[in-house]
Motif scaffolding. Structure first.
Motif, short mmCIF file in Angstrom:
data_model
loop_
_atom_site.label_atom_id
_atom_site.label_comp_id
_atom_site.label_asym_id
_atom_site.label_seq_id
_atom_site.Cartn_x
_atom_site.Cartn_y
_atom_site.Cartn_z
N LYS A 62 79.76 64.83 40.96
CA LYS A 62 80.10 63.77 40.01
C LYS A 62 79.17 62.58 40.18
N LEU A 63 78.86 61.99 39.08
CA LEU A 63 78.06 60.77 39.09
C LEU A 63 78.99 59.60 38.97
N GLY A 64 78.60 58.49 39.56
CA GLY A 64 79.42 57.30 39.43
C GLY A 64 78.57 56.10 39.13
N LEU A 65 79.19 55.12 38.48
CA LEU A 65 78.55 53.84 38.23
C LEU A 65 77.22 54.00 37.52
N THR A 66 77.19 54.90 36.53
CA THR A 66 75.96 55.14 35.78
C THR A 66 75.89 54.26 34.53
N SER A 67 76.99 53.64 34.16
CA SER A 67 76.95 52.80 32.95
C SER A 67 76.98 51.32 33.31
N ALA A 69 78.80 49.18 31.88
CA ALA A 69 80.22 48.76 31.90
C ALA A 69 80.81 48.94 33.29
N LYS A 70 80.55 50.12 33.89
CA LYS A 70 81.11 50.40 35.23
C LYS A 70 80.42 49.55 36.29
N GLN A 71 79.11 49.37 36.17
CA GLN A 71 78.40 48.59 37.19
C GLN A 71 78.91 47.14 37.17
N ALA A 106 91.83 56.29 34.74
CA ALA A 106 91.19 57.39 34.01
C ALA A 106 89.89 56.92 33.37
N GLU A 107 88.92 57.82 33.34
CA GLU A 107 87.64 57.52 32.70
C GLU A 107 87.18 58.72 31.88
N PRO A 108 86.60 58.44 30.69
CA PRO A 108 86.08 59.52 29.84
C PRO A 108 84.67 59.91 30.28
N GLU A 109 84.41 61.21 30.34
CA GLU A 109 83.10 61.66 30.82
C GLU A 109 82.69 62.92 30.05
N ILE A 110 81.41 63.23 30.14
CA ILE A 110 80.92 64.50 29.60
C ILE A 110 80.62 65.40 30.78
N LYS A 150 88.43 47.55 45.63
CA LYS A 150 87.32 46.62 45.91
C LYS A 150 86.48 47.20 47.04
N PHE A 151 85.17 47.30 46.80
CA PHE A 151 84.29 47.90 47.80
C PHE A 151 82.84 47.57 47.50
N THR A 152 81.98 47.84 48.49
CA THR A 152 80.53 47.77 48.25
C THR A 152 80.06 49.20 47.98
N ASP A 155 80.59 51.58 50.89
CA ASP A 155 82.01 51.94 51.06
C ASP A 155 82.40 53.06 50.11
N VAL A 156 82.04 52.90 48.85
CA VAL A 156 82.50 53.86 47.84
C VAL A 156 81.80 55.20 47.99
N ILE A 157 80.54 55.20 48.44
CA ILE A 157 79.84 56.48 48.69
C ILE A 157 80.58 57.24 49.80
N ASN A 160 83.63 59.30 48.99
CA ASN A 160 83.32 60.31 47.97
C ASN A 160 83.49 59.75 46.56
N CYS A 161 83.04 58.50 46.41
CA CYS A 161 82.98 57.88 45.08
C CYS A 161 84.32 57.84 44.35
N SER A 162 85.38 57.56 45.10
CA SER A 162 86.73 57.38 44.53
C SER A 162 87.30 58.64 43.88
N SER A 163 86.66 59.78 44.08
CA SER A 163 87.10 61.01 43.40
C SER A 163 88.53 61.38 43.77
N SER A 232 79.17 63.57 34.43
CA SER A 232 77.96 62.75 34.33
C SER A 232 78.19 61.24 34.41
N GLY A 233 79.42 60.83 34.60
CA GLY A 233 79.68 59.39 34.77
C GLY A 233 80.47 58.82 33.61
N ALA A 234 81.29 57.84 33.90
CA ALA A 234 82.18 57.25 32.89
C ALA A 234 81.37 56.59 31.78
N ILE A 235 81.74 56.86 30.52
CA ILE A 235 81.02 56.23 29.42
C ILE A 235 81.77 55.02 28.86
C1 OOG Z 1 83.68 54.54 41.66
C2 OOG Z 1 83.56 55.84 40.91
C3 OOG Z 1 82.94 55.62 39.56
C4 OOG Z 1 82.16 56.65 37.39
O1 OOG Z 1 82.23 57.58 36.59
O2 OOG Z 1 81.52 55.63 37.16
C5 OOG Z 1 82.89 56.79 38.69
C6 OOG Z 1 84.81 53.67 41.17
O3 OOG Z 1 84.68 53.05 40.11
O4 OOG Z 1 85.83 53.58 41.87
O5 OOG Z 1 83.44 57.85 38.91
#
Ligand code: OOG
Ligand code: MG
Length: 262
Positions: A62-67, A69-71, A106-110, A150-152, A155-157, A160-163, A232-235
């Motif tokens: 899974k990808l995280g923080l790719t958008s 909005a999420k960053q 919840a987050e929408p993803e492809i 809340k994390f840096t 931390d989140v890596i 396992n990226c909050s999975s 592929s990451g939350a859109i």
């Molecule tokens: C980190 C995981 C982010 C995504 O799709 O951006 C993630 C978090 O926001 O807790 O899965």
């Protein structure tokens, strides 16, 4: 190394027991402020290995923080990756058990279904698309083990990226027949629209997002395997939900995916 030998397993145990006991914990950088990215990925690998020893199986990435909005939501500036294991699979027809989670969102993803091994450090979005058998609509349920989410980045890596869980919709399409960047989406909670977005939200194109992760993994001799599922990451931003809530993500052309929490 900012962490001593032995401390790594202690950190893994700290995060795994938080997950099992549904407890928020203080972030690990409070205790290990000099933890590096490299060490965080090593901790993540050890955490997944521990889960494997307990019977879980790796089924993808899974990808995280790719958008943007999420960053912005998390106050960071780089993407991250983590692993999906079989115990994270949730289904549209089975209510999601809130009492197994801490403070889920919840987050929408492809989702990408990978049909051939793919490894390297110069992998492009076109390479990713050429090995992708299908794309499908997905909802990821993230559940950071950290206090108040809340994390840096390190931390989140390590976490396992909050999975926590993910649900895949039943419409699977070859990416050759779609423009994933322009694919529009809205996510609703209990019938009310909560967020909107499009595939381009993740690094311009969801396949670019996947290519980023493959190249990042390639640096340490890892890659995608035939049969992997990749989120592929939350859109859009993530939304919190409670028992009784129903979440649905509706994608143009890809159809919908939903779950109900109990
Ligand atoms: C980190 C995981 C982010 C995504 O799709 O951006 C993630 C978090 O926001 O807790 O899965
Ligand atoms: Mg996600």
């Amino acid at each position: 190394m900012a962490i001593t030998q032995g401390a790594d397993l202690e950190i893994v145990e700290y995060l795994l027991s938080a997950e099992k006991e549904r407890r928020e914990v203080t972030k690990i950088t409070d205790k290990y402020p000099n933890l590096t990215f490299e060490e965080a990925y090593i901790l993540q690998e050890k955490l997944i290995q521990q889960k494997e020893q307990e019977g879980a199986r790796r089924i993808g990435l899974k990808l995280g923080l790719t958008s943007k909005a999420k960053q912005e939501m998390m106050g960071v500036h780089e993407a991250i990756y983590g692993y999906l294991t079989d115990d994270m699979l949730a289904f549209e027809w089975a209510p999601l058990e809130f009492n197994q989670l801490i403070h889920p969102k919840a987050e929408p993803e492809i989702a990408f279904f990978i049909g051939e091994d793919l490894q390297g450090t110069n992998v492009t979005a076109a390479d990713v698309l050429s090995v992708t058998q299908y794309v499908a609509p997905a909802l990821e349920i993230i559940d950071s083990r950290y206090l108040d989410f809340k994390f840096t980045l390190v931390d989140v890596i390590a976490d396992n990226c909050s999975s926590a869980r993910f649900v895949i919709g039943d419409k699977w399409i070859s990416p050759a027949n779609l423009n994933l960047a322009e694919l529009g989406m809205f996510m609703s909670k209990n019938g009310e629209v909560a967020t909107v977005g499009a595939g381009a939200a993740v690094l311009g194109h969801p396949a670019t997002s996947v290519a980023w992760a493959v190249n990042k993994m390639g640096e340490i001799g890892k890659g995608l395997r035939k049969g992997d599922i990749v989120l592929s990451g939350a859109i859009s931003e993530a939304i919190a939900f409670q028992p009784g809530d129903s979440i649905l993500a509706q994608f143009a052309e890809l159809g919908s995916v939903s779950f109900t929490c109990k």
